[in-house]
Design a protein around this motif. Sequence first.
Motif, short mmCIF file in Angstrom:
data_model
loop_
_atom_site.label_atom_id
_atom_site.label_comp_id
_atom_site.label_asym_id
_atom_site.label_seq_id
_atom_site.Cartn_x
_atom_site.Cartn_y
_atom_site.Cartn_z
N LYS A 158 0.83 -1.20 0.00
CA LYS A 158 0.00 0.00 0.00
C LYS A 158 0.87 1.25 0.00
O LYS A 158 0.56 2.24 -0.66
CB LYS A 158 -0.92 0.00 1.22
N GLY A 200 4.00 1.42 -1.06
CA GLY A 200 4.94 1.45 -2.17
C GLY A 200 6.25 0.78 -1.81
O GLY A 200 6.79 1.03 -0.73
N THR A 250 3.03 -0.22 -6.06
CA THR A 250 1.97 -0.28 -5.06
C THR A 250 0.77 -1.03 -5.61
O THR A 250 0.61 -1.15 -6.83
CB THR A 250 1.53 1.15 -4.64
N ASN A 296 -2.19 -0.04 -4.20
CA ASN A 296 -3.20 0.90 -3.73
C ASN A 296 -3.80 1.65 -4.92
O ASN A 296 -3.16 2.54 -5.49
CB ASN A 296 -2.58 1.89 -2.73
N ASP A 351 -3.69 5.42 -4.74
CA ASP A 351 -2.39 6.02 -4.44
C ASP A 351 -2.29 7.42 -5.04
O ASP A 351 -2.63 7.64 -6.21
CB ASP A 351 -1.27 5.15 -5.03
N ASN A 360 0.71 9.21 -4.49
CA ASN A 360 2.15 9.49 -4.39
C ASN A 360 2.89 9.31 -5.71
O ASN A 360 4.11 9.44 -5.75
CB ASN A 360 2.78 8.60 -3.32
N HIS A 412 3.21 6.48 -7.31
CA HIS A 412 3.79 5.15 -7.45
C HIS A 412 3.10 4.39 -8.60
O HIS A 412 1.99 4.72 -9.00
CB HIS A 412 3.64 4.35 -6.16
N ILE A 456 0.96 1.63 -10.03
CA ILE A 456 -0.11 0.81 -9.48
C ILE A 456 -0.23 -0.49 -10.26
O ILE A 456 -0.47 -0.49 -11.47
CB ILE A 456 -1.45 1.57 -9.51
#
Length: 244
Positions: free
Chosen positions: A65, A67, A150, A152, A155, A157, A159, A161
Amino acid sequence: MEMSSQTRNSTPLPPSCKLSPVCRTHGVSLSSTKVPQVSEVRVQLEMHALWQQFDQLSTEMIVTKAGRRMFPTFQVKISGMDPSSEYVLVMDFIPVDDKRYRYAFHSSSWLVAGRADVAAPSRMHFHPDSPARGAQWMKQTVSFDTLKLTNNLLDDNGHMILNSMHRYQPRFHVVYVDPAPDSHLNANRNFCSFFFPETQFMAVTAYQNHRITQLKIASNPFAKGFRTTDTQDWLVVTYNSSPE
């Protein structure tokens, strides 16, 4: 050099880059329709032997979640750029197929478990030094060590996915920053894409194959604290690929 949002907006990635055929991989040219600034670009995968070792075991990469960084880290050596031209370097990840997998411990193998889940949001990871001149990119190894994976879906951020228990192929894109006012007319010619089959991996929330765990601990300098002379301990260790 941090890449500001203003700079990124002024040097957008061509939309067709996501679906483009590979321009050159392992030194073999597959396209002659690119601008001179990218037509001769060659990319060599660093730590090739290590990637092959993991590939023989069916590489796994942890997604969390928060990362998690990749190991092996995606690193390349680039040649053939125009030293004075500016380039943006980008990575993305595409599903290898439309399957979801499960790991069969009795046979130490991955089996198809059904159709793939709904595709995760597609993202691009810009190398933080972008844009930079070709001379800078070519003088040293280019490392995507800040990239994180990640699972998530929400997300925020930046990252990458990915869906757990799905197989992915990392791709690397070299984008020439064309200063011409009508550069959008050459968008399809201003970039070149690369992939290396040995960098494919299965996204997982926990390592499934204990041999992957052993190899990661043995070869990752950040994992030296987990090393032990008792290999049985490797099977239960919680592995941290690098500092978060």
